[in-house]
Scaffold this motif. Structure first.
Motif, PDB file in Angstrom:
ATOM      1  N   THR A   1       9.903 -21.654  17.123  1.00  0.00           N
ATOM      2  CA  THR A   1      11.245 -21.561  16.569  1.00  0.00           C
ATOM      3  C   THR A   1      12.239 -21.950  17.655  1.00  0.00           C
ATOM      4  N   ILE A   2      13.500 -22.047  17.277  1.00  0.00           N
ATOM      5  CA  ILE A   2      14.539 -22.373  18.261  1.00  0.00           C
ATOM      6  C   ILE A   2      14.598 -21.302  19.343  1.00  0.00           C
ATOM      7  N   THR A   3      14.514 -20.041  18.916  1.00  0.00           N
ATOM      8  CA  THR A   3      14.556 -18.939  19.884  1.00  0.00           C
ATOM      9  C   THR A   3      13.380 -19.012  20.851  1.00  0.00           C
ATOM     10  N   GLN A   4      12.183 -19.279  20.323  1.00  0.00           N
ATOM     11  CA  GLN A   4      11.014 -19.382  21.191  1.00  0.00           C
ATOM     12  C   GLN A   4      11.137 -20.553  22.157  1.00  0.00           C
ATOM     13  N   SER A   5      11.683 -21.647  21.675  1.00  0.00           N
ATOM     14  CA  SER A   5      11.864 -22.808  22.546  1.00  0.00           C
ATOM     15  C   SER A   5      12.815 -22.481  23.694  1.00  0.00           C
ATOM     16  N   ILE A   6      13.942 -21.844  23.366  1.00  0.00           N
ATOM     17  CA  ILE A   6      14.894 -21.438  24.403  1.00  0.00           C
ATOM     18  C   ILE A   6      14.230 -20.466  25.371  1.00  0.00           C
ATOM     19  N   LEU A   7      13.470 -19.529  24.816  1.00  0.00           N
ATOM     20  CA  LEU A   7      12.805 -18.512  25.629  1.00  0.00           C
ATOM     21  C   LEU A   7      11.861 -19.139  26.651  1.00  0.00           C
ATOM     22  N   TYR A   8      10.942 -19.994  26.190  1.00  0.00           N
ATOM     23  CA  TYR A   8       9.924 -20.543  27.087  1.00  0.00           C
ATOM     24  C   TYR A   8      10.505 -21.588  28.046  1.00  0.00           C
ATOM     25  N   ILE A   9      11.489 -22.354  27.578  1.00  0.00           N
ATOM     26  CA  ILE A   9      12.126 -23.322  28.467  1.00  0.00           C
ATOM     27  C   ILE A   9      12.893 -22.609  29.575  1.00  0.00           C
ATOM     28  N   THR A  10      13.634 -21.560  29.195  1.00  0.00           N
ATOM     29  CA  THR A  10      14.400 -20.807  30.194  1.00  0.00           C
ATOM     30  C   THR A  10      13.483 -20.093  31.172  1.00  0.00           C
ATOM     31  N   ALA A  11      12.420 -19.472  30.660  1.00  0.00           N
ATOM     32  CA  ALA A  11      11.472 -18.782  31.535  1.00  0.00           C
ATOM     33  C   ALA A  11      10.823 -19.756  32.504  1.00  0.00           C
ATOM     34  N   SER A  12      10.409 -20.915  31.993  1.00  0.00           N
ATOM     35  CA  SER A  12       9.772 -21.919  32.854  1.00  0.00           C
ATOM     36  C   SER A  12      10.737 -22.417  33.922  1.00  0.00           C
ATOM     37  N   ALA A  13      11.988 -22.680  33.536  1.00  0.00           N
ATOM     38  CA  ALA A  13      12.985 -23.158  34.492  1.00  0.00           C
ATOM     39  C   ALA A  13      13.246 -22.106  35.572  1.00  0.00           C
ATOM     40  N   THR A  14      13.330 -20.844  35.145  1.00  0.00           N
ATOM     41  CA  THR A  14      13.550 -19.751  36.103  1.00  0.00           C
ATOM     42  C   THR A  14      12.409 -19.662  37.093  1.00  0.00           C
ATOM     43  N   ILE A  15      11.181 -19.750  36.593  1.00  0.00           N
ATOM     44  CA  ILE A  15       9.997 -19.620  37.454  1.00  0.00           C
ATOM     45  C   ILE A  15       9.921 -20.755  38.466  1.00  0.00           C
ATOM     46  N   LEU A  16      10.087 -21.996  38.004  1.00  0.00           N
ATOM     47  CA  LEU A  16       9.987 -23.150  38.902  1.00  0.00           C
ATOM     48  C   LEU A  16      11.100 -23.142  39.947  1.00  0.00           C
ATOM     49  N   LEU A  17      12.312 -22.852  39.519  1.00  0.00           N
ATOM     50  CA  LEU A  17      13.439 -22.783  40.458  1.00  0.00           C
ATOM     51  C   LEU A  17      13.220 -21.675  41.482  1.00  0.00           C
ATOM     52  N   SER A  18      12.707 -20.531  41.020  1.00  0.00           N
ATOM     53  CA  SER A  18      12.509 -19.384  41.908  1.00  0.00           C
ATOM     54  C   SER A  18      11.440 -19.664  42.954  1.00  0.00           C
ATOM     55  N   ILE A  19      10.350 -20.292  42.550  1.00  0.00           N
ATOM     56  CA  ILE A  19       9.280 -20.597  43.505  1.00  0.00           C
ATOM     57  C   ILE A  19       9.790 -21.551  44.586  1.00  0.00           C
ATOM     58  N   ALA A  20      10.529 -22.583  44.168  1.00  0.00           N
ATOM     59  CA  ALA A  20      11.071 -23.539  45.143  1.00  0.00           C
ATOM     60  C   ALA A  20      12.023 -22.857  46.114  1.00  0.00           C
ATOM     61  N   ARG A  21      12.918 -22.021  45.595  1.00  0.00           N
ATOM     62  CA  ARG A  21      13.873 -21.331  46.459  1.00  0.00           C
ATOM     63  C   ARG A  21      13.176 -20.285  47.335  1.00  0.00           C
ATOM     64  N   PHE A  22      12.158 -19.626  46.797  1.00  0.00           N
ATOM     65  CA  PHE A  22      11.438 -18.605  47.559  1.00  0.00           C
ATOM     66  C   PHE A  22      10.749 -19.225  48.773  1.00  0.00           C
ATOM     67  N   ILE A  23      10.158 -20.389  48.587  1.00  0.00           N
ATOM     68  CA  ILE A  23       9.509 -21.076  49.710  1.00  0.00           C
ATOM     69  C   ILE A  23      10.546 -21.419  50.784  1.00  0.00           C
ATOM     70  N   GLY A  24      11.746 -21.822  50.349  1.00  0.00           N
ATOM     71  CA  GLY A  24      12.814 -22.099  51.302  1.00  0.00           C
ATOM     72  C   GLY A  24      13.232 -20.848  52.068  1.00  0.00           C
ATOM     73  N   VAL A  25      13.356 -19.726  51.353  1.00  0.00           N
ATOM     74  CA  VAL A  25      13.697 -18.458  51.999  1.00  0.00           C
ATOM     75  C   VAL A  25      12.608 -18.050  52.986  1.00  0.00           C
ATOM     76  N   MET A  26      11.353 -18.187  52.581  1.00  0.00           N
ATOM     77  CA  MET A  26      10.221 -17.794  53.420  1.00  0.00           C
ATOM     78  C   MET A  26      10.235 -18.529  54.755  1.00  0.00           C
ATOM     79  N   ARG A  27      10.540 -19.805  54.735  1.00  0.00           N
ATOM     80  CA  ARG A  27      10.531 -20.610  55.956  1.00  0.00           C
ATOM     81  C   ARG A  27      11.630 -20.203  56.935  1.00  0.00           C
ATOM     82  N   SER A  28      12.676 -19.571  56.436  1.00  0.00           N
ATOM     83  CA  SER A  28      13.808 -19.227  57.295  1.00  0.00           C
ATOM     84  C   SER A  28      13.754 -17.800  57.821  1.00  0.00           C
TER      85      SER A  28
END
Length: 318
Positions: free
Chosen positions: A216-243
């Motif tokens: 559904t539209i809600t499910q699409s928003i849910l999974y797209i937002t969750a995926s975007a949050t996860i990918l962005l967070s992992i990338a930023r977390f690796i940056g934080v870890m290095r510093s």
């Protein structure tokens, strides 16, 4: 924003998180009955009996999810992922459970509690200190979690990988890991023999229908937002870890290792058994929380997490 409410340990965050968990579990009263099938027959028989009683399911699920979220926060704060105490990991964990509608009282939630215990022990490993007790506790907890959620078997390597990351080789500690992993499995077979007369626990056929790909539209928003949050967070977390300093890098490496192994169990469970094994939510809560807390420009992450939570709640009730 909602995320800011849990950035710090305040009376509002302490008392509101159980209310959110209660709101999530309240959806049990508004959905069609779901028959869950777990890996072992004794799991299916025991937990299905509880899930058929909605009130009992609601009380036990709410209590166990609250305990998991609370302990997840404690481990995060005790290991100094951030300079101030926070309740954000528990909030992310609850949001993830709502996303996959995994709010029943189940062996998977008990496996999560055991995994939190394993993380609490392994994240405390120190390079120059004897840590046989911590290795035993961590290995024992992982083994118990595997009994309740057998597809977490990929995490059986975690004690030795943690030792390789944090300490020089010590054969006694490596042997202690074997002992800790072996004892729960040994007793599982013994108890099964005493109760059924056979050594091998009876398995269930847990191959279910293929996942529904018509979202559904809600499910699409849910999974797209969750995926975007996860990918962005992992990338930023690796940056934080290095510093950061060496200790933060060590616990971050262990966290990412646990995340990788638990994602692997999730993928195996989804592809081969059409079920969600959500242990990855535990380290993911740390990854998302840490990068939000350390990044001054966290507005995008805050917005994504808020949309993720709102979409998860709408999807849960609709």
């Amino acid at each position: 924003m909602l995320v800011n409410l849990y950035k710090a340990k305040t009376p509002v965050s302490v008392f509101s998180l159980p209310l959110i968990i209660g709101l999530v579990c309240l959806a049990l009263f508004f959905r069609e009955p779901v028959t869950h099938v777990y890996f072992f027959k004794w799991q299916t028989d025991f937990f299905l009996g509880i899930q058929e009683n909605t009130w009992l399911n609601f009380i036990l699920a709410g209590a166990l999810i609250s305990l998991n979220a609370h302990q997840l926060n404690n481990v995060f704060n005790r290991n100094n992922f951030y300079s101030k105490d926070t309740f954000l990991p528990g909030f992310i964990y609850v949001t993830g459970l709502a996303t996959f509608e995994s709010i029943d009282f189940s062996p998977l939630l008990i496996a999560h509690l055991c995994m939190i215990g394993a993380m609490a022990a392994l994240l405390q490993l120190k390079r120059q200190e004897p840590d046989k007790n911590l290795i035993f506790i961590g290995s024992f907890s992982i083994s118990v979690s595997i009994i309740f959620s057998p597809l977490l078997i990929v995490l059986v390597l975690l004690p030795w990988l943690a030792l390789m990351i944090t300490k020089p080789f010590n054969w006694r500690e490596w042997m202690v890991a074997i002992l800790g992993l072996s004892l729960p499995i040994f007793y599982h077979y013994i108890f099964n023999y005493l109760s059924t007369g056979t050594i091998q626990p009876q398995r269930m056929d847990i191959i279910l229908d293929s996942p529904d790909v018509t979202w559904t539209i809600t499910q699409s928003i849910l999974y797209i937002t969750a995926s975007a949050t996860i990918l962005l967070s992992i990338a930023r977390f690796i940056g934080v870890m290095r510093s950061q300093l060496v200790n933060f890098k060590k616990i971050s490496q262990l966290t990412l290792l646990i995340l990788f192994l638990s994602v692997l169990s999730f993928v195996i469970g989804w592809i081969f058994y059409s079920q969600f094994y959500l242990a990855f939510l535990l380290p993911l809560g740390y990854v998302i929380s840490a990068q939000i807390l350390y990044n001054e420009k966290s507005m995008l992450s805050n917005i994504l997490v808020m949309i993720w939570f709102i979409a998860a709640m709408i999807n849960l009730y609709l």
